[in-house]
Design a protein around this motif. Structure first.
Motif, PDB file in Angstrom:
ATOM      1  N   ALA B  61      12.779  26.082   5.191  1.00  0.00           N
ATOM      2  CA  ALA B  61      12.914  25.542   6.586  1.00  0.00           C
ATOM      3  C   ALA B  61      11.634  24.724   6.893  1.00  0.00           C
ATOM      4  N   ASN B  62      10.655  25.527   6.542  1.00  0.00           N
ATOM      5  CA  ASN B  62       9.303  24.907   7.043  1.00  0.00           C
ATOM      6  C   ASN B  62       8.912  23.619   6.214  1.00  0.00           C
ATOM      7  N   CYS B  63       9.512  23.616   4.975  1.00  0.00           N
ATOM      8  CA  CYS B  63       8.943  22.607   4.086  1.00  0.00           C
ATOM      9  C   CYS B  63       9.983  21.231   4.155  1.00  0.00           C
ATOM     10  N   LEU B  64      11.079  21.642   4.349  1.00  0.00           N
ATOM     11  CA  LEU B  64      12.259  20.705   4.774  1.00  0.00           C
ATOM     12  C   LEU B  64      11.813  19.759   5.867  1.00  0.00           C
ATOM     13  N   ALA B  65      11.501  20.821   6.834  1.00  0.00           N
ATOM     14  CA  ALA B  65      11.059  20.081   8.267  1.00  0.00           C
ATOM     15  C   ALA B  65      10.154  19.047   8.027  1.00  0.00           C
ATOM     16  N   LEU B  66       8.927  19.651   7.483  1.00  0.00           N
ATOM     17  CA  LEU B  66       7.817  18.969   7.015  1.00  0.00           C
ATOM     18  C   LEU B  66       8.028  17.554   6.515  1.00  0.00           C
ATOM     19  N   ALA B  67       9.039  17.652   5.588  1.00  0.00           N
ATOM     20  CA  ALA B  67       9.542  16.460   4.559  1.00  0.00           C
ATOM     21  C   ALA B  67       9.931  15.385   5.464  1.00  0.00           C
ATOM     22  N   SER B  68      10.496  15.635   6.597  1.00  0.00           N
ATOM     23  CA  SER B  68      10.867  14.459   7.518  1.00  0.00           C
ATOM     24  C   SER B  68       9.826  13.950   8.174  1.00  0.00           C
ATOM     25  N   MET B  69       8.578  14.339   8.133  1.00  0.00           N
ATOM     26  CA  MET B  69       7.292  13.766   8.863  1.00  0.00           C
ATOM     27  C   MET B  69       6.046  13.344   8.099  1.00  0.00           C
ATOM     28  N   VAL B  70       6.085  13.753   6.718  1.00  0.00           N
ATOM     29  CA  VAL B  70       4.913  13.662   5.943  1.00  0.00           C
ATOM     30  C   VAL B  70       5.313  12.971   4.560  1.00  0.00           C
ATOM     31  N   GLN B  71       4.224  11.906   4.337  1.00  0.00           N
ATOM     32  CA  GLN B  71       4.557  11.282   3.088  1.00  0.00           C
ATOM     33  C   GLN B  71       3.733  12.001   1.841  1.00  0.00           C
ATOM     34  N   PRO B  72       4.039  11.857   0.828  1.00  0.00           N
ATOM     35  CA  PRO B  72       3.473  12.326  -0.551  1.00  0.00           C
ATOM     36  C   PRO B  72       1.900  12.231  -0.235  1.00  0.00           C
ATOM     37  N   HIS B  73       1.519  10.936   0.349  1.00  0.00           N
ATOM     38  CA  HIS B  73       0.025  10.936   0.330  1.00  0.00           C
ATOM     39  C   HIS B  73      -0.589  11.345   1.640  1.00  0.00           C
ATOM     40  N   GLY B  74       0.102  12.004   2.446  1.00  0.00           N
ATOM     41  CA  GLY B  74      -0.511  12.434   3.808  1.00  0.00           C
ATOM     42  C   GLY B  74      -0.786  14.021   3.757  1.00  0.00           C
TER      43      GLY B  74
END
Lengths: 331, 331, 331, 331
Positions: B61-74
């Protein structure tokens, strides 16, 4: 009368019972008593030492299994209609950090040493080309066909000769074993890691990854957690799997769906597009015919413009199967 | 008398009941009737349109949620004792394709606008440094402390001002809302995506990711499948969550564990290392004292050399809690 | 008399001169005066505002360009013999974090709207299949064939209609423009990002990524650094590119190699396997014939069992080209 | 009179000469005669068999070196001010597929067995925490300090005892060896892979990764290509490195910059914030003092509010260094 898929079937009562029985305090994650039984249970089943991990889905099982044998810069040889290529949303690319699927041909979604060779032989061993690190086969295949033990052995021998890992996607491994009538270990002889499916066969949400080299499971325990697949109440995952193994429920359920598919196949005659060896039937069928079948209450998927796919679930009722067989005979 | 964790507690009877009731044929994955109820159920709960996805674990849940807002270089700013930093095996690095956690300080595992600023202000906006893309906070925090609505708002305002996404790890969101006594939406005001935990609170293996911008959920549906987290019998996932929402079971269970923790806190007196605002109690406690407690049958984790962590589960028995309180008083 | 490849040819004297002239103190990375000229130089060349970044290799150029338009869960439609598929060691999987190449057919390694459609039309818009995010074409193609402006436009229109990004691998873009005799912007009309190759055409180790939407370049500056491709003495990278642009050296060199290929093609007659439109000649040729040619001092690669590939470098000597033409005529 | 950095200094004439001499036809990539000399050249330098690969940047060198010893789910222990942590834009996360940097303390950006132990000792060997896979140290450190051979050995022994790889970022390895006055192999005793920097020391755009286990270089050759770092005209990369090795140019240049730094250090007196052991000087210096120095024509970076960083380049003119020393004395 639904023959759409086996992937949303009911949960077997024995699975429910085992889950309820597991609803007592125990250690979290996979430190509970049931999870710790898995290695032994599969070792007994396969007659050799192995290590087994539960995960919730076949996609996770396949990709974590492959992660034990494929480096990010490597490739996995699989059939071009393999589930990992067609239906897993690029999950192998995610779990393997960009590794590539190398697509082989073959009848009924089964690869052969020749078709695998046709993929890997032209690959120069230089840094410009993705080098194969593993072979992945599906048992039973995506078209419901079963690799014979000697076919598995020949592919495993090729893998070994080329230094490749050998993975088997056994989402319907039960159906394959039921068809072959052999020891489970024969159906996956020479395989390094097996995704052993239970969800399509009576489980709720638990599959096993079986590593025939227990050491290979070590790294994957880290990878499972890292992929968010280590559930804290893991005892309910293990309970499902142990219930399915108990008294060979996995095999009985699979045998029943194979029998249902055979009944349908018998009625389908020369419409069959693939040998019916597991619980799936692919048959040629015009749009009009499909409409007629649906009009009689049968649910199933179109397979392109001129064919249909019919999948038997463990909970399909005999009279529905017979009704479908008769309807096909009448077409 | 176990106070080790709430993560392996029993499954609430209402959850079992809902799961059993869901054991009827329906569409696979998240196309079933129950899964399709989730958006509406959470929209009603939060009083605004949102989209919700089920997954099996808080890490997912945490990681998929973050994937909506964080680019790989961020980067993601979080507390240096945040669960995503300490206990998820590097899962953020996996799901976010190498993005980095940027660690902030703060009392009781809560960050503040100042402590976040201390992390992000020195980051030059040049290509040599990882730029922050999101802030992640845990509600209630890893030390059982609760962000007040105005604290959440202040962090969300900072996030917005800097163009960052705002994530809340709500593994114990129920405990936070129960403590605050406010509307659920107040406890996560300004948050873009919330990991809403149920497993620690009576569920079996289902958490929700709630996106307050429904559009943001679109991409994550692909990512969930790609991570092997789209279960085919998803109706059992949705059933758990809906059962927990029904009649505010999530809130009642959380309130009960908060009350148990308060009882313990009352007995612990000045041993408390953190305010007790949720269902966790951290207290100073010598090795001898811990041995004495264990000798009386209490189970819990050491927290370093001179402290103990006691966690209340929804299924803890009142007499066990009282016994623990008395034992602590006697120390 | 080597016709093996153009990728290891000599460095053009004008490039050396510009590099030596750049050997004065300036800011590191791409903050030097020369690097800051690139945007303007390419904007002038293409007659529209664009942003350009240098990188050392075509692989890095292609993959960073694609990173501006492809999410990790997406796919890139390209020809099945495209360089990114065949010869970049899985670099797209690395730079795009697991995204997948979706392989289209087409004569002479050129895709068409139809062949792209044959790949993307069957992809259901559901989460089980990798969705296309971009189209990548090679100008001139891997078989030395050139997309006409209207062909590029048709593919770009398809990309736009489907919401896909459009990338052009222009490792031999100069050859394409020289063949077409059109404005450079015509040869890549509708393209979002162009890998503009210089190394095969007189450069030492610098290619340009040209973004026709300057905003798209922003993120890629971070990605370039993150991939270890931001050289500290970047002025030597920019110097190479500016020298190649100066006085249309890139175009003159390409035109010369095209002319050499045309001379060979004229001698090869009906041996040609592909139209010769750039600086590569593929011709049918038996093993005996190849041995005979090599016996006369000509170097080239076999292309399978019955063919040869001959590539003209900018520094190939006219007499060597003529000698090869004569040798082919005599075969 | 610039003391900003050594990373954009001029290219040494011997490097230019070697590059020009390499401008003859040869095989592409790293199959040319010069690239094939590298293994031997470094084996001779270090007095033991090693394998060496060229890459364009220190970031690529560091990250590819680490890729030989760190799995995606692992971690790298480094100083919290290490270049890989502070200045490489998250490149380790990219090249290592999400692996994590684990930050250790230590004076002058040097870690110690104790400070590394403080990081790794508390890590439980369970699947919830990122396990260390390697230690990375910088020689000379980011504050211009040099690990003594026995310090390197102690860290390497710790690495070996814990089963960790050992990497050395030698962006200024020459300065370290020049300071130590020892055999090069002593300055990196026990290290598995060394990033040997040349760009800051007279090169144009070539660094070496030296693998002391030649076998470890095998996989990295694939990774280098996959990262777009295999230049087709690789002979110019090898030429730079060989020219720097020839007659110990790398050591002479480094010794000269060390001497310049020592001169500055002598003038700086008790302003020094770190021992001056390489070519960098960090000194306390008020804003007014910095303005005064800049007014006299000296260029350098602020280091926070009350300090300045002065870096000596190999091409710094003696009179500039002396002028700076005098200016500092006068402050």
């Amino acid at each position: 009368m639904q023959f759409l898929s086996d992937n949303a079937a009911a949960v077997h009562p024995a699975v429910w019972k085992a889950m309820m029985a597991a609803d007592v305090a125990d250690s979290p994650y996979d430190n509970d008593a049931l999870s710790r039984e898995l290695d032994g249970a599969f070792s007994a089943l396969f007659g050799r030492e192995c290590a087994a991990l539960w995960v919730a889905t076949g996609t996770a099982a396949n990709c974590l299994a492959l992660a034990s044998m494929v480096q990010p810069h490597g490739g996995v040889v699989c059939h071009r209609e393999a589930h990992i290529e067609m239906d897993e949303a690029g999950a192998p690319g995610f779990f393997l950090h960009g590794a590539k699927l190398l697509l082989a041909d073959g009848e009924s979604a089964k690869v052969t040493p020749e078709s695998v060779g046709a993929v890997i032989d032209p690959i120069r061993d230089d840094v410009h080309q993705v080098q194969p690190h593993a072979i992945s086969i599906t048992q039973a295949s995506e078209y419901g066909c079963v690799y014979r033990p000697q076919e598995v052995r020949a592919l495993a021998a090729l893998a070994k000769a080329r230094g490749l890992g050998m993975h088997m996607d056994g989402a319907r491994f039960g159906n394959a074993v039921a068809f072959l009538g052999c020891a489970p270990g024969e159906a996956c002889a020479g395989v390094d890691a097996l995704s052993f499916g239970f969800v399509k066969n009576g489980g709720l949400g638990a599959e096993a990854i079986v590593f025939f080299d227990p050491e290979a499971a070590r790294m994957i325990r880290y990878r499972r957690k890292r992929a968010g697949h280590l559930q804290s109440k893991g005892r309910f995952m293990a309970a499902q799997i142990l219930a399915m193994l108990e008294g060979d429920l996995w095999l009985d359920n699979a045998a029943a769906t194979n029998a249902a598919a055979a009944e349908i196949a018998g009625a389908a005659g020369n419409r069959l597009l693939h040998p019916v060896e597991a619980n799936e039937v692919f048959l040629s069928c015009t749009a009009d015919e499909r409409e007629a079948l649906r009009g009689q209450g049968f649910g199933f998927y179109d397979w392109g413009d001129d064919a249909a796919r019919l999948v038997m679930s463990w909970d399909a009722r005999d009279e529905h199967v017979s009704a479908l067989a008769q309807a096909l005979s009448r077409l």
